[in-house]
Design a protein around this motif. Sequence first.
Motif, PDB file in Angstrom:
ATOM      1  N   ASP A 170       0.847  -1.207   0.310  1.00 53.30           N
ATOM      2  CA  ASP A 170      -0.116  -0.201   0.019  1.00 53.30           C
ATOM      3  C   ASP A 170       0.773   1.428  -0.058  1.00 53.30           C
ATOM      4  N   THR A 230      -2.556   9.958   2.524  1.00 51.14           N
ATOM      5  CA  THR A 230      -2.860   9.594   1.184  1.00 51.14           C
ATOM      6  C   THR A 230      -1.555   9.413   0.142  1.00 51.14           C
ATOM      7  N   LYS A 288       1.389  10.256  -6.274  1.00 51.97           N
ATOM      8  CA  LYS A 288       2.203  10.069  -7.320  1.00 51.97           C
ATOM      9  C   LYS A 288       3.202  11.196  -7.384  1.00 51.97           C
ATOM     10  N   GLU A 324      -1.973  13.431  -8.645  1.00 47.56           N
ATOM     11  CA  GLU A 324      -2.663  12.188  -8.765  1.00 47.56           C
ATOM     12  C   GLU A 324      -2.742  11.357  -7.456  1.00 47.56           C
ATOM     13  N   GLU A 325      -3.616  11.064  -6.705  1.00 41.81           N
ATOM     14  CA  GLU A 325      -3.658  10.576  -5.696  1.00 41.81           C
ATOM     15  C   GLU A 325      -3.712   8.682  -5.888  1.00 41.81           C
ATOM     16  N   ILE A 326      -2.875   8.036  -5.472  1.00 43.26           N
ATOM     17  CA  ILE A 326      -2.862   6.667  -5.774  1.00 43.26           C
ATOM     18  C   ILE A 326      -3.878   5.813  -4.842  1.00 43.26           C
ATOM     19  N   ARG A 327      -3.700   5.952  -3.689  1.00 43.75           N
ATOM     20  CA  ARG A 327      -4.737   5.290  -2.649  1.00 43.75           C
ATOM     21  C   ARG A 327      -4.445   5.843  -1.461  1.00 43.75           C
ATOM     22  N   ARG A 328      -5.522   5.706  -0.344  1.00 43.60           N
ATOM     23  CA  ARG A 328      -5.456   5.977   1.040  1.00 43.60           C
ATOM     24  C   ARG A 328      -4.786   4.947   1.566  1.00 43.60           C
ATOM     25  N   VAL A 329      -3.752   5.241   2.619  1.00 43.40           N
ATOM     26  CA  VAL A 329      -3.137   4.116   3.196  1.00 43.40           C
ATOM     27  C   VAL A 329      -3.446   3.942   4.575  1.00 43.40           C
TER      28      VAL A 329
END
Length: 684
Positions: free
Chosen positions: A377, A435, A438, A459-464
Motif C-alpha cells: 500500500d 494519502t 504520485k 494524482e492520488e494513488i490510494r489512501r493508506v
Amino acid sequence: MSPFVVMRKRIAFLFLCVSVFLVVLIVRLGFVQLSQGADLRKKADDSHFRGVPVAPKRGNIEDRQGNVLAMSVSSETVYAIPAEVRQSGRAKEMALTLSPLLGKTAAEIEAHITKRTALEYVQKRVKPEVAAQVRALALPGIGTTEDSQRYYPLGTLASHIIGFAGIDNQGLEGIELTRETALKGIPGSILQEFGANGIPLPQAEHQYLAPKQGNTVRLTIDKNIQSFAERELQKLMSGQGINMNGQAPKNASILVMDPSTGEMLALASAPSFDPNQYQQADQSTRRNIAIQNGYEPGSTFKIITLAAALEEKKIKPTEHFFDKGAYTVLGKNVRCWKAGGHGDQTFVQVAENSCNPGFIEMGQRLGMDAFYKYLRDFGFGQKTGIEMSGEALGILANKKKATALDLATMSIGQTNNVTPIQLLTAVSAVANGGTLMKPQLVKEIVGPSGRVVTPFKKEEIRRVISEDTSKLEREILESVVTNGTGRRSFLPGYRVAGKTGTAQKVANGGYIQGEYVASFVAFAPADKPRLAILAVIDGVPFYGGVVAAPVVQTVMLDSLRYLGVKPDTQAPLTPGKPMPGLEFPPIKKAATVPSVLGLPLAEAEKALTGAGFKAMTEGQGEMVLDQIPHGDAQVEAGSNVLIYLGKDASTPTLAHWWEDEDEDIEAINNFRGRVPISASPLGH
C-alpha cells in the motif's frame, strides 16, 4: 439481312463501345482527380521540388517560477545536394576548399557530398562566420540552413532531471527524453524547383514552410530549493560537510517534495555532470541515484512500521513496553542499540528512542499478511511512476518464504531494498493525512503563444492510513525530533518531524566493513507539512544522525525561509529534555577505531580503552571474531565498540545491521548462522 442493316448494327455496336470507353475514362479521370489528386500532386511536387529542412527551435525547460533551465540557441548547418555536386564534376575541388573551413579531411567531406542521397548534412553547429564563408564560395550543391543547439545556462543544476539533447536536437535522457514529443516542435523547409536532370530551374518557384517551435515544459522543481540541495551535496562530495572531516562519500542524494501534492521541489544527486558537455562526463555521474539506486533504509523505515501498527490498532501510544536489551525471534537475539536496553517505556518513547525491540514487537503484532499489505500500500516493491526513465522497483523478501525473523528485521528497516523516491513518497503519505501521491516533475506544458496546453493535476494513488493515524504519528515523529534520536535536526521556532537511519552496505552476499548508507527523512511544519526532505549519503564511515541530519536541517531551514513559512510562536525554541537513559553529548572529533580482530579479549579491551573507546562484548569465548565499528572506521571519539567473542577465528563472521544515533550504535546480532542476503529467496 440487307447489307445496310448489317452496317447500321456494326456502327451502333462501335458507337456503344466508344461510349462505354468514354464513360469508363471519364469515371476514371474523375476518380483520379477527386480522390487521388492531392496525393499525385504531392508526388509530382516531390519529384521536382527538393526541400532543405529548417529545424524548429526546441522548447525551453523551466522551473516552476519560469526560470530557464534548458533553451535552444541559433546555429547553422552546412548541407550538400549530392546530385548537384556530381553534376558539377567539382567534388574533389569542393572538398579541398571546405576542408580547412569545417575542420574535416577532404576525403571525409568528399564522401559526404557525393553520397547517393537527396540531401546530406556535411557539418552541424557551424559558427556564423564559417557559415558566411561557405555561402560566399557559392559552390554548386553546397548551402547552409538555420539550425539550433541545446544550451543549459545553469550548467550542472538539476542535470539529472533535465537530461540532455544530442547533436540532432533529439532528447537522450531526463525530461529531454520523456517529453520529447512536446519539446521537439515541427520542422519546416525551403523548397526549390529542379528539372529532371537535377539542375535548378531558372526563375524557379521557391517555397518556405516555417518550422513550428516546440512547447515549453515547466517543471515542479524550484531552482532555489534545488540550489540549496546541490550546495549541500557539493559540500559532502568535497568532504567539507558537517562532521565529514575531509572524507567524501561515493554518492549522495537529496529529495524535496510537497507532501500534499506529490510535486518534487528538488531532486539532486551527486556526483553530477554538465549537460553542455555530456559526452565528456563519466557515465556513472549521469546516473540518477535517487530514482535508480536501491538501498536498505534502516531506521527511517520504522516510520512505516509505526504507521501500520497505529492504523491496525495493534499498539496504543501510552501502552508500556519493556526493553530488556534484545528481542528473541526463532532463537536469534536482535539487540537494542543501547546496552542493557531502555527498560520500561511507552510506545511513544519506543519511537523517540528508536528502540529496535519495540519496533519488532509492532511487526510481530501486525503479522506477516498485514505487514506485507502495508508494504504494498505504501508503494514498496513497485515503481512510483515518477517521470524518469530507469526507475528501479526495489526488492522485497519473498513473502511465501519469509519467517518471523524476516518479519523482525523488516520491521526495523532491514532485508528489503527500497529507492529514495519510494521512501520519500511513503513518508509523505504519513505527513499529508494518509494519502499516497504520485511524485510529479512536470507542472505544466506551455505552448509558444504562452497558453497552457497541459496543466498539472495531482494524482492520488490510494489512501493508506486514516487522517487520525496520520495526525497521531506526526505528533510522535515531532517528539522524536524534540525529545528523541532526531534532535540534531531540531529547528528553533519550527515544528519538525523526522527520523534517522544508518545501514551497513551489502555486497557479495555480506556487509562491507566500516562503510554505511547514512540517511535522514523529515517534514515540516509537523502539523501542516509544506516540505518533506530525504537525504541519503552512500559510502561514509559515519551514521545518519551525524552527517545526514545536519544536511536536512540546513536545506529545510533555507527552504522554509525562502517559501515564506514563518516560525510558529507556539513551537519550542530549544529541544526538550531527553527521556531517561537517552543522552546526546556534543559531537566530538572523529577518531580511528583500532582493529582488534583475532586478539584475546584482554588485549582487545586494553587496545580499545587505550584509544579512548568503550568496549562492549557479545558471545562466549576468549577470542575476538568481529567488531562494530570495524577497524580503521572513523567514528566519534569515545564511542562504544561492540566486540564479538568465540573460541577461535575460524568461527563464521557475523553479518550486522547498524543504527545510529549519536555515539551509540544499534548493533543487531541476528544473522549468526543465517544465509547471506544475496542468497536469500527474494521476490518483487
